[in-house]
Design a protein around this motif. Structure first.
Motif, PDB file in Angstrom:
ATOM      1  N   THR A 118      -7.704  -1.211   1.974  1.00  0.00           N
ATOM      2  CA  THR A 118      -8.802  -1.894   1.792  1.00  0.00           C
ATOM      3  C   THR A 118     -10.352  -1.460   2.327  1.00  0.00           C
TER       4      THR A 118
ATOM      5  N   ARG B 168      -7.562  -4.830  -4.704  1.00  0.00           N
ATOM      6  CA  ARG B 168      -6.777  -3.544  -4.684  1.00  0.00           C
ATOM      7  C   ARG B 168      -7.162  -2.894  -6.090  1.00  0.00           C
TER       8      ARG B 168
ATOM      9  N   PRO C 295       0.942  -1.210   0.117  1.00  0.00           N
ATOM     10  CA  PRO C 295       0.048  -0.059  -0.192  1.00  0.00           C
ATOM     11  C   PRO C 295       0.895   1.289   0.094  1.00  0.00           C
TER      12      PRO C 295
ATOM     13  N   ARG D 136     -10.586  -7.685  -0.856  1.00  0.00           N
ATOM     14  CA  ARG D 136      -9.311  -7.229  -0.992  1.00  0.00           C
ATOM     15  C   ARG D 136      -8.602  -6.755  -2.083  1.00  0.00           C
TER      16      ARG D 136
END
Ligand code: ZN
Length: 340
Positions: free
Chosen positions: A52, A336, A17, A334
């Motif tokens: 998320t 992305r 991230p 989840r």
């Protein structure tokens, strides 16, 4: 009662991230106990929920996943609230977040101009909610049973179906043979012919003229009803060639018959049972619309990526070559999305 165990940590599904890094490989588990990952590229560690829709939720992930699964399959909100002793606003908030995420997944995975859509069926359903009656328009491709897009409106007009048709176009590989099987609602024909155009380069100066896709055909399937009884079905070619329309139909469906809208009607029947029960009592029509839209996209996206279809031996997303495996709800949540 069975004790719930947390789903295993899966570093292979995780993207770093850290926006300066964003590595998708060389991610490992930093701590099973704290459920943190480590990125071996930038050496940062991060919580499993960072980036998320699960981030910052005050409940355990297993509960969130359980509730979202129940919502996707149409479990009524009061049943969820009573079973898990939760605040209704919390469930509604998760539903809204999941719906927004699902809409982005549809946008970024399905509507990328790479699908062989072949035959598209589009239809609307009319249903009552606590804020009034609404129309829900949907479109799907028959071959893979993939739900492409949906929209919600208080009126059955061109504004209702335009975003659906535009997203079908966004999903379709350009200039392929395509058959639309729609009901008798006139706005479909004008809307499809407006949206499915390509510039025709003639070599002359100035802006090239826009022409409708060459191998595009529209068949309207009109049902005459007397009360609940179906009296007759008539088919009308609204654009293109009937011979080509028949050929595309035969190439895209297993049960070959006359051109019909049976597939989308079946999917709509599924959606009808899942949706209105989910909509929480909202004070404003726009609030109700947002919730219905979230419920529609969440249900549609789970149907596409997580739900194994017996006749397909996989999910619609697998049949459409968008993925090679069945996604768990966990994986869908989840996933992305790229930031817009
Ligand atoms: Zn990193």
């Amino acid at each position: 009662m069975t004790k719930y165990t947390l789903p295993p940590m899966r570093p292979e599904l995780v993207v770093c991230p850290n926006s300066a890094c964003g590595a998708s490989d060389r991610i490992g588990v930093h701590s099973h106990k704290e459920r943190r990952y480590i990125c071996h590229t930038c050496h940062g560690t991060f919580a499993e929920t960072t980036g998320t829709m699960l981030y910052g939720l005050k409940h355990p992930i297993w509960l969130v996943l359980l509730v979202l699964t129940l919502l996707a399959y149409g479990c009524p909100m009061p049943a969820i609230v009573a079973t898990f002793n939760m605040d209704e606003r919390t469930v509604a908030d998760w539903q809204l977040k999941a719906g927004r995420h699902a809409k982005t997944v549809q946008e970024q995975v399905v509507c990328q101009g790479q699908l062989d859509v072949g035959q598209v069926q589009a239809d609307e359903l009319y249903t009552k909610t606590q804020a009034g009656s609404v129309w829900i328009a949907s479109a799907m491709t028959v071959f893979s049973r993939l739900w492409l897009w949906g929209a919600i409106g208080w009126q059955r007009d061109e504004r209702l179906i335009a975003p659906v048709i535009e997203h079908v176009r966004a999903a379709a590989r350009p200039a392929q043979p395509i058959l639309f099987a729609v009901d008798g609602f006139k706005a479909y024909v004008s809307c499809i012919l407006k949206v499915f155009r390509e510039p025709l380069y003639t070599g002359k100066r100035g802006r090239p003229p826009l022409v409708v896709w060459e191998d595009l055909h529209i068949v309207q399937v009109v049902k005459q009803r007397g009360g609940r009884r179906l009296l007759s079905i008539s088919r009308r070619l609204a654009h293109g060639s009937l011979a080509r329309a028949e050929a595309i139909m035969q190439a895209t469906q297993i049960e070959v018959g006359r051109i019909n809208t049976a597939y989308i009607e079946r999917l709509n029947a599924t959606l009808r049972t899942s949706l209105p029960a989910l909509v929480r009592r909202t004070r404003t029509p726009s609030g109700a619309r947002d919730r219905l839209e979230a419920a529609l996209f969440w249900t549609g996206c789970v149907y596409n990526f997580c739900h194994v279809h017996t006749t397909l031996a996989g999910t619609p997303a697998m049949a459409a070559d968008l993925t090679d495996h069945v996604w768990s709800i966990d994986e869908l949540i989840r996933f992305r999305c790229q930031r817009e």
